[in-house]
Write a protein that holds these residues in place. Structure first.
Motif, PDB file in Angstrom:
ATOM      1  N   TYR A   1       0.838  -1.206   0.000  1.00  0.00           N
ATOM      2  CA  TYR A   1       0.000   0.000   0.000  1.00  0.00           C
ATOM      3  C   TYR A   1       0.872   1.255   0.000  1.00  0.00           C
ATOM      4  CZ  TYR A   1      -4.557  -2.190   0.495  1.00  0.00           C
ATOM      5  OH  TYR A   1      -5.719  -2.892   0.258  1.00  0.00           O
TER       6      TYR A   1
ATOM      7  N   VAL B   1      -4.251   4.993 -10.036  1.00  0.00           N
ATOM      8  CA  VAL B   1      -4.364   4.802  -8.577  1.00  0.00           C
ATOM      9  C   VAL B   1      -3.103   5.159  -7.811  1.00  0.00           C
ATOM     10  CG1 VAL B   1      -6.041   2.969  -8.966  1.00  0.00           C
ATOM     11  CG2 VAL B   1      -3.654   2.365  -8.626  1.00  0.00           C
TER      12      VAL B   1
ATOM     13  N   TYR C   1      -2.670   8.243  -5.537  1.00  0.00           N
ATOM     14  CA  TYR C   1      -3.504   8.291  -4.334  1.00  0.00           C
ATOM     15  C   TYR C   1      -2.887   7.517  -3.181  1.00  0.00           C
ATOM     16  CZ  TYR C   1      -7.179  10.443  -7.090  1.00  0.00           C
ATOM     17  OH  TYR C   1      -7.911  11.314  -7.873  1.00  0.00           O
TER      18      TYR C   1
ATOM     19  N   LYS D   1      -5.750   1.708   4.344  1.00  0.00           N
ATOM     20  CA  LYS D   1      -6.767   1.296   3.378  1.00  0.00           C
ATOM     21  C   LYS D   1      -7.942   2.257   3.384  1.00  0.00           C
ATOM     22  CE  LYS D   1      -5.629  -3.618   3.780  1.00  0.00           C
ATOM     23  NZ  LYS D   1      -6.119  -4.973   4.137  1.00  0.00           N
ATOM     24  N   GLU D   2      -8.313   2.747   4.564  1.00  0.00           N
ATOM     25  CA  GLU D   2      -9.460   3.655   4.663  1.00  0.00           C
ATOM     26  C   GLU D   2      -9.195   4.948   3.891  1.00  0.00           C
ATOM     27  OE1 GLU D   2      -7.882   2.257   7.201  1.00  0.00           O
ATOM     28  OE2 GLU D   2      -9.358   0.715   7.800  1.00  0.00           O
TER      29      GLU D   2
ATOM     30  N   VAL E   1      -9.275   4.156   0.011  1.00  0.00           N
ATOM     31  CA  VAL E   1     -10.625   3.925  -0.503  1.00  0.00           C
ATOM     32  C   VAL E   1     -11.416   5.227  -0.526  1.00  0.00           C
ATOM     33  CG1 VAL E   1     -12.822   2.757  -0.061  1.00  0.00           C
ATOM     34  CG2 VAL E   1     -10.659   1.516   0.168  1.00  0.00           C
ATOM     35  N   LYS E   2     -11.252   6.044   0.503  1.00  0.00           N
ATOM     36  CA  LYS E   2     -11.975   7.309   0.585  1.00  0.00           C
ATOM     37  C   LYS E   2     -11.628   8.227  -0.588  1.00  0.00           C
ATOM     38  CE  LYS E   2     -12.587  11.341   3.614  1.00  0.00           C
ATOM     39  NZ  LYS E   2     -12.167  11.987   4.892  1.00  0.00           N
TER      40      LYS E   2
ATOM     41  N   TRP F   1     -12.653   6.109  -4.484  1.00  0.00           N
ATOM     42  CA  TRP F   1     -13.928   5.513  -4.885  1.00  0.00           C
ATOM     43  C   TRP F   1     -14.694   6.377  -5.900  1.00  0.00           C
ATOM     44  CZ3 TRP F   1     -18.823   7.473  -4.497  1.00  0.00           C
ATOM     45  CH2 TRP F   1     -19.031   8.565  -3.654  1.00  0.00           C
TER      46      TRP F   1
ATOM     47  N   THR G   1     -13.288   6.249  -9.383  1.00  0.00           N
ATOM     48  CA  THR G   1     -13.543   4.912  -9.927  1.00  0.00           C
ATOM     49  C   THR G   1     -14.962   4.808 -10.480  1.00  0.00           C
ATOM     50  OG1 THR G   1     -12.006   3.973  -8.296  1.00  0.00           O
ATOM     51  CG2 THR G   1     -13.493   2.449  -9.416  1.00  0.00           C
TER      52      THR G   1
END
Length: 817
Positions: A379, A444, A447, A455-456, A459-460, A463, A466
């Protein structure tokens, strides 16, 4: 007694040759002096050697430019006593194409390369401070080799380079013309410039491309200097602006070549996976990979060793691509490679002199190059930058290996190795997956934070881009009706994935400018470049997958017209008789004639397009295109065409001439019947108009036919429309008796010499054969091919945006340095 030749201009050649030798010697002096400036310990001596090196380098700069201006004077002055001038120019050549004469030949292309080394070296010399000596040592050595390519002198019976200042009579001494003292009176004109190069793109594309080639020496030299001076990490900061500039200018040069191919070549597009195209693309891929690993190193300390590798392999591949294109090895597989001038050995020595020490240094000092021992997080940004760089490397290896098959096939045991017969399919089926992965990573990776990302948080941030990308992708697929592929459902699935990845790269990076950079555009060079890259992928995908052939010959009129050597598909070409509108997709297209201009060797063909549903409707749109051709060889295929396009914001209508009638072909008063397989509603044409099959009837009304008992007959109702708006109907009959004897009742258009008959019935195809015959042949026509390229402007806009992004990043990094 030695012959005294008259009216020769010997002084320019003597000046040019002296300057070429001076550039070569001065480059050697500069190289030695810069090496001494690095190796010596005493500061006073080092500074003295550096001053000598600077003077020597500036001397060779003056010498190189003297060579350039001397050669330009010879070309513009039409001094045809010089072989290079005679080979590449002529008096009829337009002034704007004089510069193209330089890079048509190998000597001129090396001279152009040398000029850019001079410019870049001068900038490095006065801006690099403590890095000047080690970096300029490599660049000066490169100049030694490039300068040697235009020497044309013999050393121990071996000719070093090829001089552009050689006299015709010295190269062809046994020719009878050169036995005469006044041979110049017979040598009135030159051979001329290759017609393919007589295009404005070929005035600007080679200089930009060779600037890209030349600029890759700078990242190489900085990396080598870091190993040489044991400053293993300090070089990464000053090299980054140079690497970004090199990638931007090389990418721009490559795509200028694509634009030239689109406007001048006739393979119907901008990229054909030609070996010469591939040879320039591969080093760009590795250079971009090196930039991304360098960015990862600067933030985390990872990937320094592989950054060395990428910068070394990039310049090595530049030299290897030069060998491929200039050695003649690609002569059978490429449409625009050079012929062999006997400098293969020099080119290989040039490559090995740089590659072997660089990679040996890298291996020998690998333990001294710092590298973290901790494990990278999946990550983290640097992890995926590294993965993306490896994917680019795999792409480069696949392209390079296949492009090099003509080289491998010369090795023992590999003689049966052959290039792919369908290169576009071969490369596309592999490179489309590379594009998918790179597109996704481009979207990606920004980001992700360096070292680790929750991960939070990820994803925030990701998303919404996407979801937007998915919606846009579905809209493009549905709206563009991308439902099938000539390569099957598997490739169609790959197209869908690539479409999403490309759109994702655009949307996600555009969003990152506002999310990650908070709208600071000046600090968003990387995101701008990524947006441009995504647009390039979108443009490539749509324009290639939805390319439409307009000029479909549904009637098979041109079957057998083209030879196998022409590589033309007759069913994708249409014949346009002069003055006669022919339906082509949504358009009615008319060939209105041709024209020429003084001092322009091209013939321009006037092609009028009218968009309308039927011939008699008022057009909703009309425009005229002027595709041209060099009528340099007699015969229907003896032309060198250049396309013309109608540009819209969402598409291009692309047209070029594929054949013209033989001007010396004798006319005949009669011709045999010509068959046309037709269904009701189909159209064919003759020299004075159109013939439309309106109906087929089992009850003939032709007055010349009298039905007999037991006969079965079929009548064709043919509507004839002439160019002068006359209209009449012909009714030929096909009949079959009880004894299966078939006969025809033709019909004739009085006063037009047109005879038509219903030849036979083809029930399995639900068609009939209409045969036509007239008293004169069509002698004034063109055969053309036309495409529609949807979304082609997305590609060109993407290139511009990507290049701007590279230059923004280079300026930003230069400012921070």
């Amino acid at each position: 007694m030695e012959t005294k030749f008259l009216n020769e201009h010997l002084l320019p050649g003597q000046i040019g040759h002296f300057a070429a030798v001076l550039a070569f010697v001065a480059s050697i002096v500069a190289t030695i002096a810069y090496v001494c400036a690095v190796q010596l310990k005493d500061d006073l001596l080092r500074n003295s050697w550096k001053k000598i090196a600077r003077v020597a380098f500036l001397v060779q700069v003056v010498a190189v430019f003297t060579v350039f201006f001397t050669l330009y004077h010879m070309i513009s002055g039409h001094l045809f006593e010089y072989k290079y001038v005679w080979q590449h120019s002529s008096k009829s050549l337009e002034v704007k194409y004089l510069l193209s004469c330089f890079w048509e030949g190998q000597e001129g292309s090396f001279l152009l390369w040398s000029i850019w080394h001079c410019v870049l070296g001068t900038i490095v010399m006065f801006t690099s401070k403590s890095w000047e000596a080690p970096v300029m040592a490599s660049l000066s050595l490169a100049q030694v080799f490039v300068a040697s390519m235009i020497l044309g002198i013999y050393i121990l019976d071996y000719r070093v380079g090829s001089s552009p200042f050689v006299l015709m009579r010295n190269e062809n001494a046994d020719a009878p013309i050169f036995q005469m003292a006044n041979y110049m009176t017979r040598l009135q004109d030159g051979n001329g410039l290759n017609p393919l190069l007589q295009n404005y793109w070929m005035v600007i594309h080679p200089p930009v491309l060779f600037l890209g080639f030349a600029s890759t020496i700078i990242p190489f030299s900085f990396a080598f200097a870091g190993l040489w001076t044991k400053r293993y990490t300090e070089w990464v900061k000053p090299v980054l602006p140079w690497a970004l500039f090199a990638a931007g200018i090389l990418g721009l040069g490559i795509m200028m070549g694509a634009a030239w191919a689109y406007e001048s070549l006739t393979f119907g597009g901008y990229w054909a996976w030609d070996p010469v195209e591939n040879a320039s693309l591969v080093p760009w891929l590795t250079l971009v990979a090196g930039i991304h690993t360098l960015l990862a190193y600067r933030s985390t300390g990872y990937s320094l060793k592989i950054t060395y590798f990428f910068f070394f392999i990039t310049f090595t591949l530049i030299l290897y691509s030069s060998f491929l294109t200039k050695s003649g090895v690609l002569g059978q597989t490429s449409v625009h490679s050079f012929t062999d001038l006997g400098m293969n050995g020099q080119l290989l020595i040039y490559m090995f002199v740089f590659a072997i020490p660089a990679f040996w240094f890298l291996i020998a000092k690998r333990k001294a190059i710092p590298a973290p021992v901790r494990e990278e997080s999946t990550y983290s940004r640097e992890f995926w930058l590294f993965v993306g760089s490896l994917v680019l490397l795999v792409s480069a290896i696949q392209i390079c290996f296949t492009t090099s098959i003509p080289v491998w096939s010369k090795l023992p045991g590999l003689k049966d190795l052959a290039p792919p017969t369908e290169p576009e399919l071969f490369y596309n089926k592999i490179q489309i997956w590379v594009a998918v992965v790179i597109g996704l990573l481009t979207a990606v990776t920004q980001y992700l934070k360096y070292k680790n990302t929750s991960k939070e948080f990820f994803v925030k941030k990701i998303w919404l881009p996407t979801v937007i990308s998915l919606v846009i992708t579905v809209a493009i697929i549905v709206g563009g009706k991308v439902y099938s592929s000539a390569y099957g459902p598997g490739f169609l699935f790959a197209i869908y994935l690539m479409m999403f990845a490309s759109v994702y790269a655009v949307v996600a990076n555009f969003a990152y400018i506002w999310i990650g950079s908070k709208g600071k555009l000046k600090a968003s060079g990387a995101s701008v470049a990524h947006v441009g890259f995504g647009l390039v992928l979108v443009g490539i995908l749509i324009s290639s997958s939805k390319k439409e052939v307009l000029s479909l010959d549904k009637m098979g009129i041109l079957d057998g017209y083209f030879t196998k050597e022409s590589k033309q598909n007759s069913r994708e070409n249409l014949m346009l008789p002069k003055g006669m509108p022919v339906q082509m997709g949504d358009y009615y297209v008319t060939y209105e004639g041709d024209s020429t201009a003084p001092k322009d060797a091209k013939t321009y063909f006037i092609i009028r397009y009218e968009k309308k549903k039927s011939l008699n409707d008022v057009p909703t749109e009309k425009f005229t295109l002027y595709p041209d051709a060099f009528m340099n060889v007699k015969g229907q295929e003896g032309i060198t065409p250049n396309p013309d396009s109608k540009h819209y914001w969402h598409k291009d209508v692309f047209t070029y001439i594929t054949a013209v009638p033989k001007k010396d072909a004798p006319e005949t008063d009669t011709i045999p019947f010509t068959p046309h397989k037709m269904s009701v509603g189909d159209t064919t044409y003759f020299s004075k108009g159109f013939i439309i099959l309106d109906n087929l009837s089992p009850k003939p009304t032709n007055k010349n036919y009298v039905a007999n008992k037991g006969e079965v007959a079929l009548e064709a109702e043919l509507r004839v429309l002439t160019k002068d708006d006359k209209q009449f109907t012909l009714r030929p009959v096909f009949a079959l008796t009880d004894s299966t004897y078939a006969f025809n009742i033709p019909d004739t258009a009085q006063g037009m010499g047109l005879i038509v008959k219903l030849g036979k019935i083809v029930p399995e195809e639900k068609k009939v054969v209409i045969e036509t015959k007239e008293s004169g042949t069509i002698t004034d026509y063109v055969v053309l091919k036309a495409y529609v390229f949807p979304a082609i402007n997305v590609l060109w806009i993407g290139i511009i945006v990507m290049t701007i992004g590279f230059f923004m990043s280079a300026a930003q990094r230069r400012k921070s340095k």
